[in-house]
Design a protein around this motif. Sequence first.
Motif, PDB file in Angstrom:
ATOM      1  N   LEU A 161     -69.484 -53.480  47.396  1.00 20.00           N
ATOM      2  CA  LEU A 161     -68.794 -52.637  46.420  1.00 20.00           C
ATOM      3  C   LEU A 161     -67.489 -53.293  45.982  1.00 20.00           C
ATOM      4  N   ALA A 162     -66.721 -53.804  46.955  1.00 23.03           N
ATOM      5  CA  ALA A 162     -65.436 -54.437  46.635  1.00 23.03           C
ATOM      6  C   ALA A 162     -65.635 -55.755  45.898  1.00 23.03           C
ATOM      7  N   LEU A 163     -66.646 -56.537  46.280  1.00 23.81           N
ATOM      8  CA  LEU A 163     -66.903 -57.803  45.591  1.00 23.81           C
ATOM      9  C   LEU A 163     -67.387 -57.553  44.169  1.00 23.81           C
ATOM     10  N   GLY A 164     -68.211 -56.536  43.984  1.00 22.53           N
ATOM     11  CA  GLY A 164     -68.630 -56.173  42.635  1.00 22.53           C
ATOM     12  C   GLY A 164     -67.448 -55.751  41.783  1.00 22.53           C
ATOM     13  N   PHE A 165     -66.504 -55.043  42.410  1.00 20.19           N
ATOM     14  CA  PHE A 165     -65.304 -54.621  41.688  1.00 20.19           C
ATOM     15  C   PHE A 165     -64.492 -55.829  41.244  1.00 20.19           C
TER      16      PHE A 165
END
Length: 415
Positions: free
Chosen positions: A2-6
């Motif tokens: 989720l954080a890497l996609g963000f």
Amino acid sequence: MLALGFAAGIPLPLTGFTLRQWMSESGISLAAIGLTALIGLAYAFKFLWSPVLDHAPPPFFRGLGRRRGWLATIQPLLAAAILALGFTDPASAAQVTVAIAVLVAFLSASQDIVVDAYRIEVLEERQQGYGLACYIWGYRGALLASNAGALAMAELAGWTAAFAMCAALVGIGFLAVLLGQEPEGRGVAATTWSQRVRAAVVDPFADFMRRRYWVAILGFVTLFKLGEALAGVMTAPFYRELGFSRLEVAAVSSVFGLVATLGGALAGGYVVAKLGTARALIVTGILQMLSNLMYVALAQAGHSMPMLWAQVGVENFTDGLADAAFVTYLSMLTSRAFTATQYALLSSLAAVPLRTLAGTSGWLAEGLGWSWFFVLTTLAALPAMAIMLFLLSRLPPREDAPQAEVVPIPDEVAR
């Protein structure tokens, strides 16, 4: 994930819609703004340097491992480039603004390469679907942050603060890299750069060229989004000229537009299931083409919030509808041996002429005026529609055939 996609989604609007909004406010000509479509070519050509990131050890943070080391190297540079972009002045030195925007796009594309490899390697096969879903939702959240969020921040504190905020948000991905784990048991394959390019580009494309009507398929992929590409590059200056404020554009075009796109994608899956791929592709393709006429209606209405809501809703919903049928049909046209690779390669190759043609949108808008320009973007879909009918008659989809799961990243919503 989720954080890497963000972190992966943050830079895209900053070299697209948000940058064009800033340039239009700075008095940059439509012709020059149109040329910013070429900045995104870095995403199309990223396969050229992906073997380097795949095999070479990172210059810094080697203790984190190969994947996380590269991410920890790229992300601070990306944040610094975004911060530097905010300190430029398009009104007095547009060339410097564009040059740094190209650097942001290059670093963003490089980050995408490593994140994709990390996701595939760190997750077990049964976790891939869930991991991809987390990545995409993080990506979509980032599009809101660096589109609507950046416009709101620019309204409150200026453009430098807006880009500084987005640069800081990249730190979310950096924190995830530091706290994450490095994929285990994944040694570096003893292959050269040329061998990697052959496996990733040459072999899949050579296989594709052996298919019947491959030129028509490539033309269809290239032209299917031409009308939307031409119109999308000009939306920011168009809204600006009609007198819509940053906050109005942020609320309607960015937030509501993303919701409409997601709703259209969900509805598109239902339409494909009910009508079948062929009929769904025809119906949604026509709706997507006609939706550009809503720009004409808005141009005639002027500064009208109800018409802006209608234009954004119709255009984004029909785009989502058409994307569902388009991806389904395209995945059927690719080889089972190279499904994901051919899909990604075709999308990248199609982006080159698509972005190049979209670069002329500013000249067209200046020469034709807004209403006739958007009529032209509607007519620009006709060649793809003709090729689509030809392909459906020669290569009809097998509705009972198993379909590969190909999930595109929704970068169009960041235009």
